[in-house]
Design a protein around this motif. Structure first.
Motif, PDB file in Angstrom:
ATOM      1  N   TYR A  58      34.275  61.807  -6.844  1.00 58.84           N
ATOM      2  CA  TYR A  58      34.320  62.688  -5.674  1.00 58.84           C
ATOM      3  C   TYR A  58      34.575  64.132  -6.100  1.00 58.84           C
ATOM      4  CZ  TYR A  58      35.102  64.251  -0.914  1.00 58.84           C
ATOM      5  OH  TYR A  58      34.990  64.910   0.285  1.00 58.84           O
ATOM      6  N   HIS A 240      36.995  61.174   1.398  1.00 58.67           N
ATOM      7  CA  HIS A 240      36.061  62.018   2.140  1.00 58.67           C
ATOM      8  C   HIS A 240      36.560  62.292   3.556  1.00 58.67           C
ATOM      9  CE1 HIS A 240      32.281  63.687   3.586  1.00 58.67           C
ATOM     10  NE2 HIS A 240      32.321  62.823   4.585  1.00 58.67           N
ATOM     11  N   ARG A 244      38.332  65.703   5.371  1.00 58.73           N
ATOM     12  CA  ARG A 244      37.534  66.270   6.459  1.00 58.73           C
ATOM     13  C   ARG A 244      38.358  66.464   7.727  1.00 58.73           C
ATOM     14  NH1 ARG A 244      31.773  63.743   8.631  1.00 58.73           N
ATOM     15  NH2 ARG A 244      31.301  65.396  10.133  1.00 58.73           N
TER      16      ARG A 244
END
Length: 270
Positions: A58, A240, A244
């Protein structure tokens, strides 16, 4: 290991490793709640490899930039590059774990011998450090980013991380808490926590692998492979979506979850 046990434990590891709710505590509690035998050390190593791969992939661009910048700074003796500074802060923040890791690991092994005791420890750390996370998020200024950290900040975060060897504390939770206490914003302290997890998980995995190499227990390679792959997928998605949405939702949902979980554990044990 049965397929259900493999998938549940991999799901738990993948979600909890990077959320501020304690992966080690959940990996200890999950077998107790579902009636599973405590998973092998080899399986713990495999799911940690999966989450390590997730964070490295990532943040692959950031890791590559920092690595090159750190190597360049060693050659030129210049440390003005923000990526070099951030890389060195991660190195400095890792030092307390290197120094304190083995003594605290001995404490953890002692606690694992008594199911009731470790459940009480997890309940206490889950609630106590959840409260600290809430206070840090509430009172923190949230005006700094991770590139503003200095060596004192890094040592403080690293020292707090070392405590996370005790189940229920949460490595990501305590490092995010430390960053918020230092005035970092939520995304910045989360990113630094995730990047800091890379050397920490590598060292923990090496120690567990050494223990595994000295053990004569049989190894279920199929379970290890499935566990690593599934924990990788879940951890990648967790990183993720956490990054976010964290600025919008704050740390409160995780704090409330920790209070609820700690209360349930106390109710079941006492």
């Amino acid at each position: 290991m049965e397929a259900t046990q493999i998938l549940i434990l991999s799901l738990v590891q993948g979600i909890t490793e990077f959320l501020p709710i304690s992966s080690s505590g959940h990996l200890v509690l999950t077998p107790l709640l579902f009636g599973f035998d405590l998973q092998s050390l080899a399986f713990d190593v495999s799911v940690h490899v999966g989450t390590l791969a997730a964070v490295m992939i990532y943040f692959r661009k950031e890791v590559a930039r920092m690595t090159l910048a750190v190597l360049s700074s060693l050659r030129t003796r210049r440390f003005e590059d923000p990526d070099a500074r951030l890389g060195w802060m991660i190195v400095i923040a890792t030092i307390p774990v290197v120094v304190l890791g083995l003594p605290l690991k001995s404490v953890l092994e002692m606690l694992r011998q008594d199911d009731a005791l470790i459940a009480l420890v997890i309940a206490g750390t889950t609630i106590g450090f959840g409260l600290l996370l809430w206070l840090a998020d509430w009172r923190g200024k949230r005006t700094r980013d991770e590139y503003s950290l200095n060596w004192r900040d890094a040592l403080f975060i690293g020292g707090m991380q070392a405590i996370a060897i005790i189940p229920g504390t949460s490595r990501s939770g305590i490092t995010i808490t430390a960053g918020l206490m230092l005035g970092l914003n939520r995304q910045a302290t989360s990113r630094f926590s995730f990047l800091l997890s890379i050397p920490t998980i590598i060292m923990a995995g090496l120690l567990e692998t050494l223990d595994l190499a000295q053990s004569a227990a049989p190894v279920d390679w199929t379970a290890l492979l499935i566990g690593a792959q599934f924990s990788f997928l879940v951890a990648y998605l967790t990183i993720h979506f956490f990054l976010r949405f964290i600025e919008r939702i704050s740390m409160l949902p995780f704090v409330l979850y920790r209070f609820l979980l700690g209360g349930v554990i106390l109710f079941l044990v006492l």
